[in-house]
Design a protein around this motif. Structure first.
Motif, PDB file in Angstrom:
ATOM      1  N   GLY A   1       7.752  -3.784  -1.788  1.00  0.00           N
ATOM      2  CA  GLY A   1       7.129  -3.018  -0.707  1.00  0.00           C
ATOM      3  C   GLY A   1       7.934  -3.053   0.574  1.00  0.00           C
ATOM      4  O   GLY A   1       8.192  -2.020   1.186  1.00  0.00           O
ATOM      5  N   PHE A   2       8.347  -4.259   0.971  1.00  0.00           N
ATOM      6  CA  PHE A   2       9.103  -4.366   2.204  1.00  0.00           C
ATOM      7  C   PHE A   2      10.525  -3.837   2.052  1.00  0.00           C
ATOM      8  O   PHE A   2      11.109  -3.327   3.000  1.00  0.00           O
ATOM      9  CB  PHE A   2       9.114  -5.813   2.691  1.00  0.00           C
ATOM     10  N   GLY A   3      11.069  -3.941   0.845  1.00  0.00           N
ATOM     11  CA  GLY A   3      12.383  -3.340   0.613  1.00  0.00           C
ATOM     12  C   GLY A   3      12.334  -1.835   0.803  1.00  0.00           C
ATOM     13  O   GLY A   3      13.193  -1.241   1.460  1.00  0.00           O
ATOM     14  N   PHE A   4      11.305  -1.209   0.224  1.00  0.00           N
ATOM     15  CA  PHE A   4      11.155   0.240   0.373  1.00  0.00           C
ATOM     16  C   PHE A   4      10.865   0.604   1.829  1.00  0.00           C
ATOM     17  O   PHE A   4      11.416   1.572   2.361  1.00  0.00           O
ATOM     18  CB  PHE A   4      10.029   0.735  -0.530  1.00  0.00           C
ATOM     19  N   GLY A   5       9.977  -0.173   2.467  1.00  0.00           N
ATOM     20  CA  GLY A   5       9.645   0.115   3.866  1.00  0.00           C
ATOM     21  C   GLY A   5      10.853   0.016   4.771  1.00  0.00           C
ATOM     22  O   GLY A   5      11.059   0.853   5.647  1.00  0.00           O
TER      23      GLY A   5
ATOM     24  N   PHE B   1       6.318   7.064   6.605  1.00  0.00           N
ATOM     25  CA  PHE B   1       7.367   8.076   6.432  1.00  0.00           C
ATOM     26  C   PHE B   1       7.039   9.332   7.247  1.00  0.00           C
ATOM     27  O   PHE B   1       7.888   9.853   7.972  1.00  0.00           O
ATOM     28  CB  PHE B   1       7.497   8.423   4.947  1.00  0.00           C
ATOM     29  N   VAL B   2       5.801   9.813   7.132  1.00  0.00           N
ATOM     30  CA  VAL B   2       5.394  11.007   7.872  1.00  0.00           C
ATOM     31  C   VAL B   2       5.488  10.754   9.373  1.00  0.00           C
ATOM     32  O   VAL B   2       5.965  11.606  10.134  1.00  0.00           O
ATOM     33  CB  VAL B   2       3.962  11.422   7.475  1.00  0.00           C
ATOM     34  N   GLY B   3       5.033   9.578   9.818  1.00  0.00           N
ATOM     35  CA  GLY B   3       5.107   9.245  11.237  1.00  0.00           C
ATOM     36  C   GLY B   3       6.534   9.194  11.747  1.00  0.00           C
ATOM     37  O   GLY B   3       6.829   9.663  12.855  1.00  0.00           O
ATOM     38  N   ASN B   4       7.438   8.632  10.943  1.00  0.00           N
ATOM     39  CA  ASN B   4       8.850   8.580  11.337  1.00  0.00           C
ATOM     40  C   ASN B   4       9.431   9.981  11.488  1.00  0.00           C
ATOM     41  O   ASN B   4      10.140  10.274  12.457  1.00  0.00           O
ATOM     42  CB  ASN B   4       9.656   7.804  10.297  1.00  0.00           C
ATOM     43  N   VAL B   5       9.128  10.849  10.522  1.00  0.00           N
ATOM     44  CA  VAL B   5       9.664  12.209  10.566  1.00  0.00           C
ATOM     45  C   VAL B   5       9.106  12.963  11.769  1.00  0.00           C
ATOM     46  O   VAL B   5       9.843  13.666  12.481  1.00  0.00           O
ATOM     47  CB  VAL B   5       9.340  12.960   9.255  1.00  0.00           C
ATOM     48  N   TRP B   6       7.800  12.811  12.023  1.00  0.00           N
ATOM     49  CA  TRP B   6       7.195  13.529  13.151  1.00  0.00           C
ATOM     50  C   TRP B   6       7.768  13.044  14.484  1.00  0.00           C
ATOM     51  O   TRP B   6       8.129  13.858  15.341  1.00  0.00           O
ATOM     52  CB  TRP B   6       5.678  13.364  13.146  1.00  0.00           C
ATOM     53  N   ASN B   7       7.839  11.751  14.671  1.00  0.00           N
ATOM     54  CA  ASN B   7       8.378  11.243  15.929  1.00  0.00           C
ATOM     55  C   ASN B   7       9.846  11.609  16.099  1.00  0.00           C
ATOM     56  O   ASN B   7      10.297  11.906  17.214  1.00  0.00           O
ATOM     57  CB  ASN B   7       8.205   9.722  16.003  1.00  0.00           C
ATOM     58  N   SER B   8      10.596  11.584  15.006  1.00  0.00           N
ATOM     59  CA  SER B   8      12.003  11.966  15.094  1.00  0.00           C
ATOM     60  C   SER B   8      12.141  13.409  15.547  1.00  0.00           C
ATOM     61  O   SER B   8      13.059  13.756  16.305  1.00  0.00           O
ATOM     62  CB  SER B   8      12.686  11.777  13.727  1.00  0.00           C
ATOM     63  N   TYR B   9      11.223  14.255  15.106  1.00  0.00           N
ATOM     64  CA  TYR B   9      11.247  15.661  15.515  1.00  0.00           C
ATOM     65  C   TYR B   9      10.698  15.847  16.924  1.00  0.00           C
ATOM     66  O   TYR B   9      11.355  16.430  17.791  1.00  0.00           O
ATOM     67  CB  TYR B   9      10.433  16.508  14.530  1.00  0.00           C
ATOM     68  N   SER B  10       9.490  15.352  17.165  1.00  0.00           N
ATOM     69  CA  SER B  10       8.806  15.666  18.415  1.00  0.00           C
ATOM     70  C   SER B  10       9.397  14.951  19.619  1.00  0.00           C
ATOM     71  O   SER B  10       9.396  15.491  20.732  1.00  0.00           O
ATOM     72  CB  SER B  10       7.312  15.314  18.295  1.00  0.00           C
ATOM     73  N   ILE B  11       9.914  13.743  19.442  1.00  0.00           N
ATOM     74  CA  ILE B  11      10.441  12.972  20.569  1.00  0.00           C
ATOM     75  C   ILE B  11      11.957  13.087  20.655  1.00  0.00           C
ATOM     76  O   ILE B  11      12.512  13.309  21.739  1.00  0.00           O
ATOM     77  CB  ILE B  11      10.023  11.490  20.454  1.00  0.00           C
ATOM     78  N   ALA B  12      12.638  12.958  19.508  1.00  0.00           N
ATOM     79  CA  ALA B  12      14.111  12.945  19.522  1.00  0.00           C
ATOM     80  C   ALA B  12      14.735  14.295  19.198  1.00  0.00           C
ATOM     81  O   ALA B  12      15.947  14.458  19.348  1.00  0.00           O
ATOM     82  CB  ALA B  12      14.624  11.892  18.541  1.00  0.00           C
TER      83      ALA B  12
ATOM     84  N   LEU C   1      -6.105  11.878  11.793  1.00  0.00           N
ATOM     85  CA  LEU C   1      -6.219  10.559  12.410  1.00  0.00           C
ATOM     86  C   LEU C   1      -5.651   9.510  11.464  1.00  0.00           C
ATOM     87  O   LEU C   1      -5.894   9.536  10.254  1.00  0.00           O
ATOM     88  CB  LEU C   1      -7.680  10.255  12.724  1.00  0.00           C
ATOM     89  N   ASN C   2      -4.880   8.599  12.011  1.00  0.00           N
ATOM     90  CA  ASN C   2      -4.189   7.556  11.250  1.00  0.00           C
ATOM     91  C   ASN C   2      -3.091   8.116  10.359  1.00  0.00           C
ATOM     92  O   ASN C   2      -2.572   7.397   9.504  1.00  0.00           O
ATOM     93  CB  ASN C   2      -5.174   6.748  10.388  1.00  0.00           C
ATOM     94  N   TYR C   3      -2.746   9.379  10.537  1.00  0.00           N
ATOM     95  CA  TYR C   3      -1.670   9.974   9.750  1.00  0.00           C
ATOM     96  C   TYR C   3      -0.594  10.542  10.662  1.00  0.00           C
ATOM     97  O   TYR C   3       0.550  10.120  10.600  1.00  0.00           O
ATOM     98  CB  TYR C   3      -2.218  11.065   8.824  1.00  0.00           C
ATOM     99  N   ALA C   4      -0.954  11.503  11.482  1.00  0.00           N
ATOM    100  CA  ALA C   4      -0.009  12.051  12.450  1.00  0.00           C
ATOM    101  C   ALA C   4      -0.038  11.198  13.708  1.00  0.00           C
ATOM    102  O   ALA C   4      -1.120  10.950  14.265  1.00  0.00           O
ATOM    103  CB  ALA C   4      -0.363  13.501  12.794  1.00  0.00           C
ATOM    104  N   PRO C   5       1.106  10.709  14.192  1.00  0.00           N
ATOM    105  CA  PRO C   5       1.107   9.818  15.365  1.00  0.00           C
ATOM    106  C   PRO C   5       0.419  10.413  16.592  1.00  0.00           C
ATOM    107  O   PRO C   5      -0.238   9.688  17.340  1.00  0.00           O
ATOM    108  CB  PRO C   5       2.600   9.599  15.632  1.00  0.00           C
TER     109      PRO C   5
ATOM    110  N   ARG D   1       0.836  -1.208   0.000  1.00  0.00           N
ATOM    111  CA  ARG D   1       0.000   0.000   0.000  1.00  0.00           C
ATOM    112  C   ARG D   1       0.867   1.252   0.000  1.00  0.00           C
ATOM    113  O   ARG D   1       1.518   1.564   0.999  1.00  0.00           O
ATOM    114  CB  ARG D   1      -0.915   0.018   1.214  1.00  0.00           C
ATOM    115  N   PRO D   2       0.898   2.010  -1.098  1.00  0.00           N
ATOM    116  CA  PRO D   2       1.683   3.246  -1.123  1.00  0.00           C
ATOM    117  C   PRO D   2       1.282   4.215  -0.019  1.00  0.00           C
ATOM    118  O   PRO D   2       2.140   4.875   0.581  1.00  0.00           O
ATOM    119  CB  PRO D   2       1.376   3.821  -2.510  1.00  0.00           C
ATOM    120  N   ALA D   3      -0.020   4.315   0.256  1.00  0.00           N
ATOM    121  CA  ALA D   3      -0.474   5.245   1.291  1.00  0.00           C
ATOM    122  C   ALA D   3       0.091   4.878   2.650  1.00  0.00           C
ATOM    123  O   ALA D   3       0.430   5.751   3.454  1.00  0.00           O
ATOM    124  CB  ALA D   3      -2.007   5.261   1.349  1.00  0.00           C
ATOM    125  N   TYR D   4       0.208   3.575   2.920  1.00  0.00           N
ATOM    126  CA  TYR D   4       0.766   3.178   4.212  1.00  0.00           C
ATOM    127  C   TYR D   4       2.238   3.561   4.305  1.00  0.00           C
ATOM    128  O   TYR D   4       2.702   4.022   5.348  1.00  0.00           O
ATOM    129  CB  TYR D   4       0.604   1.680   4.445  1.00  0.00           C
TER     130      TYR D   4
END
Length: 928
Positions: free
Chosen positions: A608-612, A465-476, A735-739, A457-460
């Motif tokens: 898919g899993f390679g990209f993920g 990706f967005v969740g990783n970037v947000w958590n990297s910013y907001s938490i780390a 919802l389901n986009y930003a952690p 699923r490209p959307a997933y």
């Protein structure tokens, strides 16, 4: 209906109470309302300054600041821009407004320090007995089962994580070593004119061929090895020459090295106290000379009933690591090659076409699996011994006893309560697979569904990706130019690792160690990351795919294939060797064509899993690198990665065996929700930027009244504009986009759990009850109701079941080129319908379809704009309110006539709450 008499009573109860009730009901979203509270300091400061610049006295300044603090009034950077500029340059105005609001917000500069000071203050005034109670609760079985640790349980947990990190590094090294072995084998194949498979099995035969045993010679493998391999060398050379059709010094050298590697593994296991009962003691009886792993092929595992992939590396057959599966006595005599030849000949005699071998003969694969099993077993022993040294005693004191069935702890005595903690810790380490056939089948089906739900699923991937970037910013705190550099350099490290060319002479990090500046190269940074479990613990590699055999069978090590460009053509040949085609993370045996179409060998899942894995690894390495550059130690940086992007392998036995089966994506919510709460408390200034961005996006048109758009408020909405005519807004949902939006679900935990339950549990129950928990309505409203799905008309209940097949449901929503028919909303408000290629008229999910471009955007990114009609919301809210109040009035009159004064008072309070807007669904509250 008139309720004037109620309204007159309410007017007398306004004032401060009403002001308090108004706060927290401004956006319709609970989490957005909470984050809005962080805007109080900025509003108070700006409004106070504005009043001061206009010449107001101290009283006026304080009054204006108070209005800002109470969120009654607001002033923003865009207010200082001309209306013409805002109208002509909406994007620039929004960006400038956001930047100005952030720069002028005092929380931007003092947020982290203020909360840190407040935290220290709270800790300082917390009574010691309260802290002790927390530690005691953290040692209970209930707390540990839910992943809550304290006191000695917390110490054991940290030791467990440390041992798991070491094991992760071992396995990474094993994958890398197997890749190099395969490259060597392929080179020998090229030099001798053979294929990879022939050389790999020849090497295996040279190690365990019975010709090594000469007449009258003992079957002691160590005697043969200790004599300098003289006899073994001659015999190995003869076997290799016979199998390869020629002599090869390179093949002989590799054969001897493999023999030494096997001996090294055995020596290490024996030194750790492990029991080796196979070839060492029974070589003559078995007719072999060396300890070589006999590992069933996929087809053989299916025939033998050993279908669980988790069993393949299991060394916990007896509940402790001293005896693992590679050390168990064999039942079949002779070498793997001889057994396979006899098996294949017999199968052909029986008329079986293309029979598969019984045992794997890929010497590189077998070495990887053997080392992987040994690494896990040694990790288990090391963990138990560390627990014994930390919590046990060699002296038996009163009420102390040994822990049964743990030879590694023999002679070590523990307090009974500590013994329970150790047993729980060991369960979290060993991960014993279920032997129940139904559970194994359920795990397999659900694992397969999970892979296809995410990997293709490209959307997933975009959301991840967005969740990783947000958590990297907001938490780390990965942000700004230094954060961008961390992502860039993390990508360089990934790329170099993929090419097996990590630089050792460049400077990637400069850090202080014992007062001295130390320069770390890319290779050293990667080693530090691997040693601390930074990689291979994410959602793809740690939760969905975490199987060693699948990687080594393909000759790879996850994303880091370790193959240079000029070796990639050879790598294609290597994959044709005895690769396992079993679906990763699943217990369903998918071999041959099934595995290539539906299993992990299918191209969509591979890509898919390679990209993920690539995206996930980049974020994890960036957080690690950024932390090192900010002066944190490698241990602190590794812990920050797990805290930020989570360790999906870190679950208790109860969570793994129960909760993850019931809730397939339990790990994400279990890790994310506490992380977001903690981050808001520690760094509120980062989360305040969500409110700042939202206010600037909504600056021009505002937002509809949340009272009349209640359902949309629960989706954590950002309103991006309003149509020129009518009260129809467009929104995007966080919802389901930003952690951080997951916190919205805490307001309705029942709904959250209902949505997250496994479809294999939920769907049968929903079909039985004819009720959709997601849509909160009946699945089938009337007998014979149909719905179009993929352009085919089918019964409503069947279509509901098909929606659980996520990739197919996404294809139905994408509806490429309108091939499944279209139902498009026209400016007039009418819906224009076109039939599908099968002639079925399109109904459209939600009544109508999005335009084609919007559907494609949603499919790729997961983002779409939803129209919100406030007038329609007002109509239904008024209608429902009148209906509810009418019924409540009937209850009230009955209570008064019957003289039930207490009940009448409760009803009157409820009616007042409804009139205030405190209670939206009064009939959900029991009133009589």
């Amino acid at each position: 209906m008139s309720f004037k008499w109620y309204e007159e009573e309410l007017e007398e109860e306004g004032g401060i109470l009403q002001d308090v009730l108004d706060v927290g009901a401004r956006t319709g979203s609970g989490i957005l309302d909470i984050l809005m509270q962080l805007d109080r300091p900025r509003r108070a400061l700006w409004l106070g300054i504005e009043e001061a610049t206009e010449g107001g006295d101290i009283g006026d300044i304080l009054e204006s600041a108070g209005k800002g603090w109470r969120l009654e009034e607001d002033i923003r950077t865009q207010d200082f821009m001309s209306p013409e500029f805002r109208e002509e340059n909406p994007i620039l105005a929004g960006i400038g407004g956001f930047a100005g609001d952030v720069l002028g917000d005092p929380l931007t500069y003092v947020g982290a320090g203020l909360m840190k000071t407040a935290g220290k203050g709270v800790a300082a005034v917390t009574p010691q007995f309260v802290k002790n109670m927390g530690a005691q609760f953290g040692e209970t079985g209930l707390a540990n089962a839910l992943g809550i640790y304290g006191g000695r349980s917390l110490q054991a947990k940290r030791m467990l994580m440390g041992e798991r990190d070491k094991l992760a590094k071992w396995k990474f090294n094993i994958r890398e070593e197997v890749t190099k072995l395969r490259t060597e084998i392929q080179k020998i194949a090229d030099d001798t004119g053979n294929d990879y498979k022939t050389v790999a099995r020849a090497l295996n035969e040279s190690l365990e061929n019975p010709q090594v045993l000469q007449p009258g010679q003992t079957a002691d493998m160590f005697h043969i090895l200790d004599t300098g391999n003289e006899i073994g060398t001659k015999t190995s050379a003869q076997v290799l020459a016979r199998e390869l059709g020629m002599e090869s010094d390179e093949a002989l050298a590799l054969s001897n090295r493999l023999r030494d590697m096997y001996k090294g593994i055995l020596d290490e296991e024996l030194a750790a106290g492990m029991k080796i009962t196979d070839v060492v003691e029974r070589a003559e009886e078995l007719g072999v000379s060396n300890y070589i792993l006999h590992f069933l092929t996929q087809a053989a595992r299916q025939r033998s009933g050993s279908n669980s992939f988790k069993d393949l590396f299991s060394w916990r057959k007896k509940g402790y690591p001293e005896t693992h599966t590679s050390a168990l006595a064999r039942d079949i005599k002779s070498t793997a090659k001889d057994i396979n030849d006899r098996h294949v000949a017999h199968a052909k005699h029986m008329g079986i076409k293309n029979p598969t071998p019984y045992f794997h003969e890929d010497s590189a694969l077998l070495m990887g699996i053997r080392k992987g099993r040994s690494a896990e077993a040694l990790s288990g022993i090391n963990f138990l011994k560390a627990l014994g040294e930390r919590f046990g005693s060699k002296t038996k004191l009163k009420n102390m006893e040994e822990i049964k069935n743990q030879p590694a702890l023999k002679g070590v005595y523990f307090d009974p309560e500590v013994g329970k903690i150790i047993e729980r810790s060991w369960k979290n380490f060993e991960h014993v697979p279920s032997t129940n056939e139904f559970v194994k089948f359920f795990d397999g089906v659900q694992g397969l569904w999970k892979m296809w739900s995410l990997g293709v699923r490209p959307a997933y991937h975009m959301r991840n990706f967005v969740g990783n970037v947000w958590n990297s910013y907001s938490i780390a705190g990965v942000k700004g130019p230094s954060g961008m550099a961390a992502y860039r350099d993390a990508g360089r490290i990934q790329n170099a690792a993929w090419r097996n060319d990590l630089p050792t002479d460049n400077v990637m990090v400069k850090m202080k160690v014992d007062g001295d500046t130390v320069n770390l190269s890319s290779k050293e940074v990667m080693d530090l990351a691997l040693e601390r479990g930074v990689l291979g613990r994410g959602q793809y590699s740690g939760d969905i795919v975490n199987i060693l055999e699948e990687d080594v069978a393909r000759g790879g090590i996850g994303f880091f294939q370790g193959m240079a460009k000029n070796q990639r053509e050879k790598y294609k040949l290597l994959k044709r060797s005895e690769s396992s085609t079993r679906e990763m993370g699943s217990n369903i045996p998918l071999g041959g064509m099934q595995g290539k179409v539906f299993g992990s060998q299918s191209l969509p899942l591979k890509w898919g899993f390679g990209f993920g894995n690539m995206v996930e690894g980049n974020a994890r390495m960036a957080v690690f690198l950024n932390a090192l550059r900010k002066g944190k130690s490698a241990d602190e940086a590794g812990w920050l990665v797990k805290k930020t992007l989570f360790d999906y392998s870190d679950l208790t036995s109860f969570e793994r065996n129960v909760l993850k089966r019931v809730i397939p994506f339990y790990t994400w919510s279990r890790k994310n929700i506490p992380a977001q709460i903690e981050a808001i408390l520690k760094n509120p200034q980062r989360y305040q930027k969500i409110t700042t961005a939202r206010e600037n996006i909504e600056y021009k048109h505002g937002r509809p009244d949340p009272e009349f758009t209640e359902w949309w408020g629960k989706r954590v909405p950002i309103y991006i504009g309003k149509e020129a005519e009518g009260d129809i807004w467009n929104l995007v949902s966080l919802l389901n986009y930003a952690p951080v939006a997951d916190l919205e679900r805490l307001g309705s935990p029942g709904q959250l759990i209902a949505e997250m339950v496994s479809p294999f549990i939920k769907e049968p129950l929903e079909q039985w009850k004819n009720y959709s928990t997601y849509r909160n309505k009946a699945i089938q409203k009337y007998k014979g109701q149909t719905q179009d799905f993929l352009g085919v008309k089918m019964p409503k209940r069947i279509a509901k079941m098909a929606e659980n097949l996520i990739p197919i449901a996404e294809l139905n929503r994408l509806n490429p080129y309108g091939m499944f028919g279209e139902a498009l909303l026209q400016p007039s408000g009418e819906i224009a319908r076109t039939p599908s290629v099968f002639g079925v008229e399109r109904e459209g999910t939600g009544g109508y379809d999005l335009e084609r471009g919007s559907r494609l955007l949603r499919y790729i990114t997961g983002v779409r704009a939803y129209p919100v009609d406030e007038q329609k919301g007002r109509y239904w809210a008024r209608r429902n309110l009148q209906k509810d109040l009418s019924l409540l009035k009937q209850y009230l009159n009955r209570a008064k006539r019957a003289g039930r004064d207490r009940e009448a008072d409760e009803l009157l309070k409820l009616i007042r709450a409804v009139m205030r807007g405190e209670e939206q669904n009064p009939l959900l509250k029991k009133v009589i």
